[in-house]
Design a protein around this motif. Structure first.
Motif, PDB file in Angstrom:
ATOM      1  N   ASN A  15       0.815  -1.215   0.000  1.00  0.00           N
ATOM      2  CA  ASN A  15       0.000   0.000   0.000  1.00  0.00           C
ATOM      3  C   ASN A  15       0.846   1.261   0.000  1.00  0.00           C
ATOM      4  O   ASN A  15       0.515   2.242  -0.671  1.00  0.00           O
ATOM      5  CB  ASN A  15      -0.970  -0.002   1.190  1.00  0.00           C
ATOM      6  CG  ASN A  15      -2.151  -0.918   0.970  1.00  0.00           C
ATOM      7  OD1 ASN A  15      -2.448  -1.315  -0.147  1.00  0.00           O
ATOM      8  ND2 ASN A  15      -2.830  -1.267   2.054  1.00  0.00           N
TER       9      ASN A  15
ATOM     10  N   GLU B  16       2.009   1.773  -3.508  1.00  0.00           N
ATOM     11  CA  GLU B  16       0.914   2.246  -4.365  1.00  0.00           C
ATOM     12  C   GLU B  16       0.654   3.727  -4.141  1.00  0.00           C
ATOM     13  O   GLU B  16       0.264   4.443  -5.066  1.00  0.00           O
ATOM     14  CB  GLU B  16      -0.368   1.442  -4.104  1.00  0.00           C
ATOM     15  CG  GLU B  16      -0.288  -0.009  -4.519  1.00  0.00           C
ATOM     16  CD  GLU B  16      -0.376  -0.255  -6.019  1.00  0.00           C
ATOM     17  OE1 GLU B  16      -0.432   0.697  -6.800  1.00  0.00           O
ATOM     18  OE2 GLU B  16      -0.385  -1.441  -6.409  1.00  0.00           O
TER      19      GLU B  16
ATOM     20  N   SER C 203      -4.703   0.105  -8.089  1.00  0.00           N
ATOM     21  CA  SER C 203      -4.851  -0.043  -6.643  1.00  0.00           C
ATOM     22  C   SER C 203      -6.248   0.384  -6.189  1.00  0.00           C
ATOM     23  O   SER C 203      -6.581   1.566  -6.210  1.00  0.00           O
ATOM     24  CB  SER C 203      -3.806   0.800  -5.917  1.00  0.00           C
ATOM     25  OG  SER C 203      -4.093   0.854  -4.528  1.00  0.00           O
TER      26      SER C 203
ATOM     27  N   TYR D 133      -7.136   0.375  -3.165  1.00  0.00           N
ATOM     28  CA  TYR D 133      -6.846   1.146  -1.951  1.00  0.00           C
ATOM     29  C   TYR D 133      -6.738   2.641  -2.271  1.00  0.00           C
ATOM     30  O   TYR D 133      -7.383   3.477  -1.639  1.00  0.00           O
ATOM     31  CB  TYR D 133      -5.541   0.607  -1.362  1.00  0.00           C
ATOM     32  CG  TYR D 133      -4.991   1.285  -0.136  1.00  0.00           C
ATOM     33  CD1 TYR D 133      -5.670   1.277   1.071  1.00  0.00           C
ATOM     34  CD2 TYR D 133      -3.730   1.872  -0.178  1.00  0.00           C
ATOM     35  CE1 TYR D 133      -5.125   1.863   2.207  1.00  0.00           C
ATOM     36  CE2 TYR D 133      -3.165   2.447   0.947  1.00  0.00           C
ATOM     37  CZ  TYR D 133      -3.877   2.451   2.137  1.00  0.00           C
ATOM     38  OH  TYR D 133      -3.314   3.018   3.249  1.00  0.00           O
TER      39      TYR D 133
END
Length: 148
Positions: A44, A47, A70, A72
């Motif tokens: 994460n 990203e 992504s 997220y």
């Protein structure tokens, strides 16, 4: 206002573990590839770092399309997670502290400078530039792991 397309990706060898991020910026059919490495990180974080690093090299406010695979990153903007987190004192819906707050704050700063449209692309699919970002991010890991 100038228009820039930015494709981003992050990768991690283990999670946490060595990580790489990459971006391809396209302006007037000119491509610029950037990538980087962190020794101990998460997928994460990588990203998030990819669009941060790409936006940081723009020297004036621009209209920007950011392509990411992504969920997220995309959902934080598309589903207004960021606004909810800020309203809740940087806590998630389950009252936990938001991870990577400092990186989200950097992205918010760039979002206040640039007119950003976030576009979700399918990872490891038929998007040639997204696949190139994945390759660059993974190369950043393998090249740096060799160096120790």
């Amino acid at each position: 206002m100038k228009h820039v397309d930015i494709y981003t990706d992050g990768a991690c060898s283990g999670n946490p573990g060595p990580g790489g991020w990459a971006a391809v910026l396209i302006y007037n059919n000119i491509k610029k590839e950037i990538s980087g490495y962190e020794k101990d990180t998460t997928n994460n974080r990588m990203e998030l770092l990819a669009p941060i690093k790409a936006l940081s090299i723009l020297n004036q406010p621009c209209d920007v399309n950011i392509y990411t695979d992504s969920a997220y990153v995309f959902n934080a903007f598309d589903k207004a997670w960021l606004q909810k987190w800020q309203k809740n004192g940087w806590k998630t819906s389950s009252k936990q502290p938001v991870q990577n707050k400092e990186l989200w704050e950097q992205l918010i700063t760039f979002a206040n400078i640039h007119n950003i449209k976030w576009i979700k692309v399918k990872g490891h699919s038929d998007n040639e530039i997204n696949n190139r970002c994945d390759e660059l991010a993974r190369n950043a890991i393998s090249e740096n792991k060799k160096d120790g």
